[in-house]
Design a protein around this motif. Sequence first.
Motif, short mmCIF file in Angstrom:
data_model
loop_
_atom_site.label_atom_id
_atom_site.label_comp_id
_atom_site.label_asym_id
_atom_site.label_seq_id
_atom_site.Cartn_x
_atom_site.Cartn_y
_atom_site.Cartn_z
N GLY A 171 -0.64 62.08 13.37
CA GLY A 171 -0.16 60.85 14.00
C GLY A 171 -1.31 60.05 14.57
N GLU A 206 -9.46 63.64 21.96
CA GLU A 206 -8.97 64.95 21.51
C GLU A 206 -9.53 66.03 22.41
N GLY A 213 -5.75 68.04 14.82
CA GLY A 213 -4.54 68.54 15.48
C GLY A 213 -4.00 69.82 14.86
N THR A 214 -2.73 70.07 15.14
CA THR A 214 -2.06 71.28 14.65
C THR A 214 -2.14 71.35 13.14
N LYS A 256 -1.14 76.47 3.94
CA LYS A 256 -1.10 76.27 2.48
C LYS A 256 -2.25 77.00 1.80
N GLY A 267 -7.19 64.20 27.91
CA GLY A 267 -6.81 62.87 28.40
C GLY A 267 -5.76 62.99 29.49
N ASP A 295 5.16 64.70 16.84
CA ASP A 295 5.95 65.83 17.36
C ASP A 295 6.36 65.66 18.82
N ALA A 323 4.22 66.52 9.55
CA ALA A 323 2.97 65.77 9.56
C ALA A 323 3.16 64.36 8.98
P1 FAD Z 1 -0.53 67.48 16.47
O1 FAD Z 1 -0.95 67.71 15.08
O2 FAD Z 1 0.06 68.61 17.21
O3 FAD Z 1 -1.81 66.94 17.24
C1 FAD Z 1 -1.81 66.69 18.60
C2 FAD Z 1 -3.24 66.76 19.10
O4 FAD Z 1 -3.26 66.25 20.43
C3 FAD Z 1 -3.80 68.17 19.18
O5 FAD Z 1 -5.04 68.24 18.50
C4 FAD Z 1 -3.99 68.42 20.67
O6 FAD Z 1 -5.12 69.22 20.97
C5 FAD Z 1 -4.19 67.01 21.18
N1 FAD Z 1 -3.86 66.84 22.60
C6 FAD Z 1 -2.76 67.26 23.25
N2 FAD Z 1 -2.78 66.85 24.54
C7 FAD Z 1 -3.94 66.19 24.71
C8 FAD Z 1 -4.54 65.53 25.81
N3 FAD Z 1 -3.95 65.46 27.01
N4 FAD Z 1 -5.75 64.95 25.62
C9 FAD Z 1 -6.39 65.02 24.42
N5 FAD Z 1 -5.84 65.60 23.35
C10 FAD Z 1 -4.65 66.17 23.48
N6 FAD Z 1 4.23 69.73 8.72
C11 FAD Z 1 4.33 69.24 7.46
O7 FAD Z 1 4.71 68.08 7.29
N7 FAD Z 1 3.99 70.00 6.38
C12 FAD Z 1 3.57 71.28 6.51
O8 FAD Z 1 3.27 71.94 5.51
C13 FAD Z 1 3.48 71.83 7.80
N8 FAD Z 1 3.07 73.10 7.99
C14 FAD Z 1 2.95 73.60 9.26
C15 FAD Z 1 2.57 74.92 9.41
C16 FAD Z 1 2.45 75.46 10.68
C17 FAD Z 1 2.02 76.90 10.84
C18 FAD Z 1 2.72 74.65 11.81
C19 FAD Z 1 2.57 75.20 13.19
C20 FAD Z 1 3.12 73.34 11.67
C21 FAD Z 1 3.26 72.80 10.39
N9 FAD Z 1 3.69 71.49 10.18
C22 FAD Z 1 3.81 71.00 8.91
C23 FAD Z 1 4.01 70.60 11.31
C24 FAD Z 1 2.82 69.67 11.59
O9 FAD Z 1 1.68 70.44 11.86
C25 FAD Z 1 3.13 68.76 12.77
O10 FAD Z 1 4.36 68.10 12.55
C26 FAD Z 1 2.04 67.73 12.96
O11 FAD Z 1 0.79 68.33 13.18
C27 FAD Z 1 2.37 66.79 14.14
O12 FAD Z 1 1.35 65.86 14.26
P2 FAD Z 1 1.05 65.15 15.65
O13 FAD Z 1 -0.05 64.18 15.35
O14 FAD Z 1 2.28 64.64 16.26
O15 FAD Z 1 0.51 66.29 16.62
#
Ligand code: FAD
Length: 468
Positions: free
Chosen positions: A15, A34, A41-42, A52, A117, A314, A322
């Motif tokens: 995101g 970050e 991220g995750t 994968k 942050g 998320d 993702a």
């Molecule tokens: P995230 O990827 O969680 O990133 C958030 C980031 O914010 C993190 O790096 C965190 O450290 C950072 N952060 C948090 N708070 C702060 C703060 N206060 N200051 C600075 N940084 C901060 N989805 C799919 O679509 N396909 C898949 O195949 C898939 N496989 C997955 C497998 C596993 C094992 C897991 C756990 C998840 C999987 N997902 C998959 C889900 C996917 O990873 C998430 O939906 C996606 O990463 C969400 O993206 P996001 O940008 O919202 O947050």
Amino acid sequence: MKNQYDVVFIGSGPGGYTGAIRSAQLGYKVALVEKYSTLGGTCTNVGCIPAKALLDSTEHYHQAKEQFITHGINLNGELSLDFTQFIKRKSGVVSQNTAGLIYLMKKNKIDVYQGLGSFIDKTHLKVNSIDKETLLNAKYFVIATGSKPSSIPGVDIDKKRIITSTEGLSLPSQPKSMIIIGGGVIGVELASVYARIETEVTIIEYTDSLIPTMDRELGKALYKSLAKLNIKILLSSKVQSAVNTGEQVSVSYLDKDGNVLEITADYCLVAVGRRAYTDGLNLQAAGVETAKNGKVMVNKQLQTSIPNIYAIGDVIDGPMLAHKAEDEGTFVAEVINGQKPHINYNLIPGVVYTWPEVAAVGATEEQLKAQGIEYRTGKFPYSASARARASMDTDGFVKVMVSPKYGEVLGVHIIGPRAADIIAQSVVGMEYEVTAEDMFRISYAHPTYSEALKDAYLMASGQGAINI
Ligand code: FAD
Ligand code: NAD
């Protein structure tokens, strides 16, 4: 002015990084914050990408063990797994992707701040890293802080024997046995990884189906495929506790007949869902409101209770995927730019990377029934596909549901080879409101896995299929 930005994205997952790039492309001065030392991220670090990578490696191993001989490839009993290399390759794939993100940030002139942050007020964010504190000022903030694994009462994750997917993707050695709590997406993907390399895996799932949020027929078919990998699947079973006994974990659960049973394994992996993550963000200082479940509340423009602060991915409502987070990243960048972007939340595909893969878009049969919507089903089994026979991938089917009156495509559900890629065609079709007839009259390359869709559409339109 230094540290003054048009838009600051907090969190560098799919995101945050996608939104940051789109904002920069639109001409804004952008920063990305970050808390960890790597970007992505995750998804990139402990989610989609490493999962994968391990799924691909183990599928190769499994095929070498079970199928090569039928192809006429004889290893003469010389097959073994180098677990250290298996994990090392996965980590290499992650590093390539995180390095790629650093390149993209530089290319788009996005300033990256490493640290946690934390809001001071609605226009100021403090970034705390190990050795310094930096103050950022911005017109707009986008909260993209993602999610963390959750647990259940009686199960305390100690990250040693009682673990989450994060530890499960980087174990020090191959476990002999593993109990997985939860038969959702993470549960079935990681069960596949370990069962393929002969770890004894038991899934304990609370509901009466695997992947219970998807169409029920997918869960049933996946059950059969995973059972072939010798995965023990306990449905309608409720975990009560997990105890680390040193070298093992003891898990007690209530089975479907109400008996309390206990099993042990080297590890217990908890995969019962994820929670929105806003720890340390100090949302109160900015006045941003959250719901009872901890998710940041947003309106249709993804704007929080504070108009200059948006939230995506998320950390807000909707599927934790993702591609949903990425779409929302682009969406907010364009909203801030005064454009009128659009996300069709009904057509976000869901994919499970087991083998066979599972992929779906649109309504499930259960949803259509519950809403009283009339539908006609076409279902084509991969056992009747020439392409699937050639690759020995005959498990699974394509199921399409269409409206009998207009032929509108209501839902597409696939379990089969390369379903993750094939589903894209249905997403395009449904977005542009094609009919089932449009879908069977277009030309499908032969022989392909996608041809199964043509036959399914023919059947759903009341015409006979060609291949069965
Ligand atoms: P995230 O990827 O969680 O990133 C958030 C980031 O914010 C993190 O790096 C965190 O450290 C950072 N952060 C948090 N708070 C702060 C703060 N206060 N200051 C600075 N940084 C901060 N989805 C799919 O679509 N396909 C898949 O195949 C898939 N496989 C997955 C497998 C596993 C094992 C897991 C756990 C998840 C999987 N997902 C998959 C889900 C996917 O990873 C998430 O939906 C996606 O990463 C969400 O993206 P996001 O940008 O919202 O947050
Ligand atoms: P999930 O919601 O997919 O599955 C959790 C499962 O745990 C459910 O089936 C639920 O019934 C079960 N459960 C809950 N309490 C239980 C209990 N006490 N005992 C036994 N079972 C119990 O969550 P997840 O698998 O942890 O995944 C989290 C998120 O990550 C999901 O939202 C998913 O979208 C995302 N993810 C996506 C992919 C992908 O797109 N391929 C892969 C992995 C993760």
